[in-house]
Scaffold this active site. Structure first.
Site, PDB file in Angstrom:
ATOM      1  CB  SER A  98      -0.860   0.073   1.263  1.00 47.90           C
ATOM      2  OG  SER A  98      -1.795  -0.927   1.284  1.00 47.90           O
ATOM      3  CG  HIS A 102      -2.994  -1.390  -3.760  1.00 50.14           C
ATOM      4  ND1 HIS A 102      -3.738  -0.240  -3.591  1.00 50.14           N
ATOM      5  CD2 HIS A 102      -2.689  -1.809  -2.515  1.00 50.14           C
ATOM      6  CE1 HIS A 102      -3.868   0.013  -2.304  1.00 50.14           C
ATOM      7  NE2 HIS A 102      -3.243  -0.923  -1.627  1.00 50.14           N
ATOM      8  CD  GLU A 111      -5.110   2.373  -6.393  1.00 49.98           C
ATOM      9  OE1 GLU A 111      -5.466   3.558  -6.480  1.00 49.98           O
ATOM     10  OE2 GLU A 111      -4.448   1.945  -5.422  1.00 49.98           O
ATOM     11  CG  ASN A 122      -5.149   3.757   0.149  1.00 50.12           C
ATOM     12  OD1 ASN A 122      -6.363   3.591   0.274  1.00 50.12           O
ATOM     13  ND2 ASN A 122      -4.285   2.768   0.253  1.00 50.12           N
TER      14      ASN A 122
HETATM   15  P1  NAI Z   1      -1.118  -9.197   7.658  1.00 52.17           P
HETATM   16  O1  NAI Z   1      -0.257  -8.779   8.772  1.00 52.17           O
HETATM   17  O2  NAI Z   1      -2.545  -9.508   7.915  1.00 52.17           O
HETATM   18  O3  NAI Z   1      -0.494 -10.467   6.927  1.00 52.17           O
HETATM   19  C1  NAI Z   1       0.838 -10.580   6.572  1.00 52.17           C
HETATM   20  C2  NAI Z   1       1.180 -12.058   6.533  1.00 52.17           C
HETATM   21  O4  NAI Z   1       2.451 -12.195   5.910  1.00 52.17           O
HETATM   22  C3  NAI Z   1       1.291 -12.709   7.904  1.00 52.17           C
HETATM   23  O5  NAI Z   1       0.459 -13.853   7.944  1.00 52.17           O
HETATM   24  C4  NAI Z   1       2.753 -13.092   8.021  1.00 52.17           C
HETATM   25  O6  NAI Z   1       2.955 -14.279   8.717  1.00 52.17           O
HETATM   26  C5  NAI Z   1       3.148 -13.227   6.580  1.00 52.17           C
HETATM   27  N1  NAI Z   1       4.576 -13.043   6.346  1.00 52.17           N
HETATM   28  C6  NAI Z   1       5.377 -12.062   6.795  1.00 52.17           C
HETATM   29  N2  NAI Z   1       6.636 -12.234   6.332  1.00 52.17           N
HETATM   30  C7  NAI Z   1       6.631 -13.344   5.556  1.00 52.17           C
HETATM   31  C8  NAI Z   1       7.610 -14.035   4.790  1.00 52.17           C
HETATM   32  N3  NAI Z   1       8.827 -13.596   4.700  1.00 52.17           N
HETATM   33  N4  NAI Z   1       7.212 -15.138   4.114  1.00 52.17           N
HETATM   34  C9  NAI Z   1       5.954 -15.586   4.175  1.00 52.17           C
HETATM   35  N5  NAI Z   1       4.985 -14.960   4.871  1.00 52.17           N
HETATM   36  C10 NAI Z   1       5.327 -13.859   5.565  1.00 52.17           C
HETATM   37  O7  NAI Z   1      -0.971  -8.038   6.549  1.00 52.17           O
HETATM   38  P2  NAI Z   1      -2.017  -7.521   5.472  1.00 52.17           P
HETATM   39  O8  NAI Z   1      -2.883  -6.497   6.071  1.00 52.17           O
HETATM   40  O9  NAI Z   1      -2.606  -8.662   4.785  1.00 52.17           O
HETATM   41  O10 NAI Z   1      -1.041  -6.739   4.473  1.00 52.17           O
HETATM   42  C11 NAI Z   1      -0.186  -7.420   3.591  1.00 52.17           C
HETATM   43  C12 NAI Z   1       0.256  -6.466   2.490  1.00 52.17           C
HETATM   44  O11 NAI Z   1      -0.896  -5.971   1.814  1.00 52.17           O
HETATM   45  C13 NAI Z   1       1.001  -5.235   2.964  1.00 52.17           C
HETATM   46  O12 NAI Z   1       1.979  -4.928   2.014  1.00 52.17           O
HETATM   47  C14 NAI Z   1      -0.064  -4.153   2.996  1.00 52.17           C
HETATM   48  O13 NAI Z   1       0.459  -2.871   2.768  1.00 52.17           O
HETATM   49  C15 NAI Z   1      -0.917  -4.553   1.827  1.00 52.17           C
HETATM   50  N6  NAI Z   1      -2.324  -4.117   1.867  1.00 52.17           N
HETATM   51  C16 NAI Z   1      -3.061  -4.179   3.018  1.00 52.17           C
HETATM   52  C17 NAI Z   1      -4.389  -3.773   3.019  1.00 52.17           C
HETATM   53  C18 NAI Z   1      -5.230  -3.896   4.265  1.00 52.17           C
HETATM   54  O14 NAI Z   1      -6.347  -3.332   4.280  1.00 52.17           O
HETATM   55  N7  NAI Z   1      -4.804  -4.607   5.279  1.00 52.17           N
HETATM   56  C19 NAI Z   1      -5.040  -3.243   1.797  1.00 52.17           C
HETATM   57  C20 NAI Z   1      -4.188  -3.299   0.627  1.00 52.17           C
HETATM   58  C21 NAI Z   1      -2.875  -3.690   0.693  1.00 52.17           C
END
Ligand code: NAI
Length: 645
Positions: free
Chosen positions: A418, A439, A451, A489
């Site tokens: 993001s 995205h 996006e 955003n």
């Molecule tokens: P989250 O914290 O819910 O999930 C991240 C997951 O990645 C965790 O389960 C973690 O164990 C795993 N992880 C971390 N390092 C790892 C690795 N090296 N190998 C394998 N798995 C690994 O995060 P979320 O919210 O899903 O965000 C993920 C990405 O999506 C971020 O880049 C965020 O900016 C983006 N994003 C988030 C949104 C939201 O509303 N939460 C919306 C759009 C994009």
């Protein structure tokens, strides 16, 4: 056997004297009902009247479906209400004529049958639907801010009963073949191999036209007011009459004018004059064309993925993986351990169960496509790799180094980030031109927009393939340049912050939210901030505007650990996933204008900075990425001419 061949229609008589009338609109993948097509249909009726057939079956010559509806391209160019009324009058009379012909008529419906197409089939004595997933029937006019004016408001209630008809006309929802049979919209629902036989037998059966039951007939007659009152109550909850006159007009036209818009006096709010002058219809048609434009962006490449590998099974990655599996792709889902993947798989199973309404076979097929892959062995086979791990540059670097070494040379490498710069993430790659941003928005299943982010180094072919991939997922791709907040955003941030500043100044969250819901937003900005998470709102706010401008109301809540919905409290207290709203909103006058100003200004900045290619795409992105009130036609369209604000 005789034949008649026009440009868009072909008629063939068989040995039993049945006229098989095939609509096959020239130079078009789908059948739409433009003026030329309908004038030719009148010629078909002329020819048949001269030598009446034993029966008539109307079918489609297109693989795509039966009839997609009116030709919106043609009708959107009409710029006066007299022109609209002339078309309504002509087609009303044409379908009346079809209904009155001396021989039995039948519509053989395979694939989509929408709007004017369904109205045409309702004027036939019988309808047969082919039982295939692509067969869908709807009167979606309300979604374009107009009413089904070619007999639908008269004939649908008469065919399925007024309550079911109102439900279809007021929501525009699509009905499949089985359901169409259940509610009486079609006489038969048959598999494709017997469709012609079924049509032949029914059209010659002599069976009378379906009639409503006595109770239904009363509800469609002297007791209309009962259904109308219930329907109005539902509509009031969803749409304000001043912004969305069409659903109100549908109820009124059915209740008081026998479904005929031409009988509504010009001064009545249900009249075509009023709907035309009010402007929402034009804006909703604009939104429809914007959506078509986004869809067409996927056509720049014939790339079709079979296997997607998703890394990170959190909020986003888990839901992205589930969505890809639902769309028929093989998906491997990787995280740091199986225990992190399991909750995502469980969530997917629940989602599939809902989607397929308990059809266990379909659920199992989808589950079979979604594979837990803690070791990341799917990387080597995947056509698209989507990274959705923590928002941490070092972690992403380590991951992408490894991915580049193991992925197929032509696999798309995508990040769901993001806020990180694509150029920074790609700095560890030998071939950074392979990296693109895809995205998604949260919740993935509900948000139509994705996006597609072009970094400084992103290769044009990779960018085009990523957009085609987004279409493959049945989402709308919006191409954007790599810049903080991209478009959506960057536009939402200043709007949410302004809303919180209103709270700083003493307005209640309820009041601020009520102002924007009245304007037509699906959810108020304060409730939205609570839903996104106040920590995330704070981080985004800081990134976009600098620390000094973060509203006090936000800082205090984050400091107190009140992060919104996920922590049970933020601006609102959250109970069972719902915000508890206590205060009755006070005076909301002027608030919407105030809150929209930073949103519109940010949208203009994104266009000026070239983050999105033009104002129309920006409007499309803001509507489909935030739910921005569609009746406006988009923020820039709505506020065009107020550049100085
Ligand atoms: P989250 O914290 O819910 O999930 C991240 C997951 O990645 C965790 O389960 C973690 O164990 C795993 N992880 C971390 N390092 C790892 C690795 N090296 N190998 C394998 N798995 C690994 O995060 P979320 O919210 O899903 O965000 C993920 C990405 O999506 C971020 O880049 C965020 O900016 C983006 N994003 C988030 C949104 C939201 O509303 N939460 C919306 C759009 C994009």
């Amino acid at each position: 056997m005789s034949e008649l061949s026009l440009r868009h229609w072909h008629v063939r008589r068989d040995e039993q004297g049945i006229a098989w009338v095939t609509i096959d609109v020239a130079d078009s993948a789908a059948n739409t009902l433009g003026s030329e097509v309908l004038l030719e249909f009148a010629q078909v009726l002329d020819a048949l009247e001269a030598a009446p057939p034993t029966g008539m079956v109307i079918q489609s010559g297109k693989a795509a479906g039966f009839i997609a509806g009116a030709d919106l391209d043609e009708y959107s160019k009409i710029d006066d209400v007299a022109g609209i009324k002339a078309i309504v009058a002509r087609n009303w009379a044409l379908f009346d004529r079809l209904e009155a012909v001396a021989w039995p008529t039948l519509a053989l419906i395979r694939g989509h049958c929408m709007g004017g197409g369904l109205e045409l089939s309702l004027a036939c004595r019988y309808r047969v639907a082919v039982d295939e997933p692509a067969t869908r029937m709807a009167l979606p006019e309300v979604m374009l801010g107009i009413t089904p004016g070619w007999g639908g408001m008269l004939r649908l209630p008469r065919t399925v009963g007024p309550a079911a008809a109102m439900d279809m006309m007021l929501t525009g929802k699509q009905i499949d073949a089985k359901r169409a049979k259940r509610i009486g919209l079609v006489d038969e629902c048959v598999p494709p191999r017997v469709m012609e036989n079924a049509a032949r037998m029914l059209v010659l059966s002599g069976q009378p036209r379906r009639e409503l039951s006595r109770v239904q007939a009363w509800l469609n007659g002297p007791l209309k007011f009962l259904v109308a009152t219930g329907a109005r109550r539902q509509v009031v909850k969803r749409a304000r009459q001043e912004n969305y006159p069409a659903p109100y007009a549908i109820i009124d036209t059915w209740q008081h004018f026998n479904g005929n818009s031409l009988d509504v006096p010009p001064t009545h709010p249900a009249s075509l004059e009023h709907i035309f002058a009010q402007g929402t219809a034009r804006n909703l048609v604009r939104v429809f064309f914007l959506q078509q434009r986004l869809k067409a962006l996927g056509k720049g490449s014939d790339f079709a993925a079979k296997h997607v590998h998703v890394i990170g099974a959190g909020v986003m990655g888990g839901d992205i993986a589930a969505w890809c599996a639902l769309r028929g792709l093989t998906v491997t889902l990787q995280d740091q351990g199986i225990e992190r993947i399991a909750p995502a798989i469980k969530r997917a199973a629940q989602g599939f169960g809902k989607k397929y309404r308990g059809d266990r076979k379909q659920v199992r097929f989808a589950m079979d496509r979604l594979i837990a892959d803690p070791d990341g062995s799917g990387v080597a086979q995947a056509d698209v790799i989507i990274e959705a791990i923590f928002e941490n540059l070092d972690a992403k670097h380590a991951l992408f180094r490894d991915l580049e070494a193991r992925a197929k040379p032509d696999a798309i490498l995508a990040t769901n980030t993001s806020s990180l710069k694509l150029e920074d993430i790609g700095s560890v790659l030998t071939r950074p031109e392979r990296l693109v941003g895809i995205h998604f928005f949260n919740p993935v299943a509900q948000m139509p927009l994705v996006e597609v982010v072009e970094g400084e180094h992103t290769d044009a072919a990779v960018f085009a393939r990523a957009q085609a991939f987004v279409r493959q997922l049945d989402k709308l791709p919006l191409p954007v340049k790599s810049a903080p907040g991209f478009l959506v955003n960057a536009v939402l941030g200043p709007y949410l912050l302004e809303a919180m500043r209103c709270v700083d100044e003493g307005h209640s969250p309820e009041t601020v939210d009520a102002a924007m819901v009245r304007f037509g937003m699906p959810m108020g900005p304060i409730e939205l901030a609570d839903t996104v998470g106040l920590d995330i709102a704070m981080a985004t706010g800081k990134a976009l505007t600098g620390t000094s401008k973060v509203p006090r109301a936000l800082q205090e809540r984050v400091a107190a650990g009140k992060l919104g919905r996920k922590s049970g409290a933020g601006f609102y207290v959250w109970e069972e996933g719902r915000a508890r709203k206590d205060d009755l909103p006070d005076n909301v006058a002027g608030l919407a204008e105030r809150l929209l100003e930073p949103l519109v200004a940010a949208t203009r900045r994104c266009v000026a900075a070239g983050i999105v290619a033009d104002a129309d795409l920006a409007d499309a992105g803001v509507i489909f990425g935030t739910g921005f009130a569609p009746w406006t036609g988009g923020p820039l369209h709505h506020f065009a001419g107020s550049e100085s604000s």
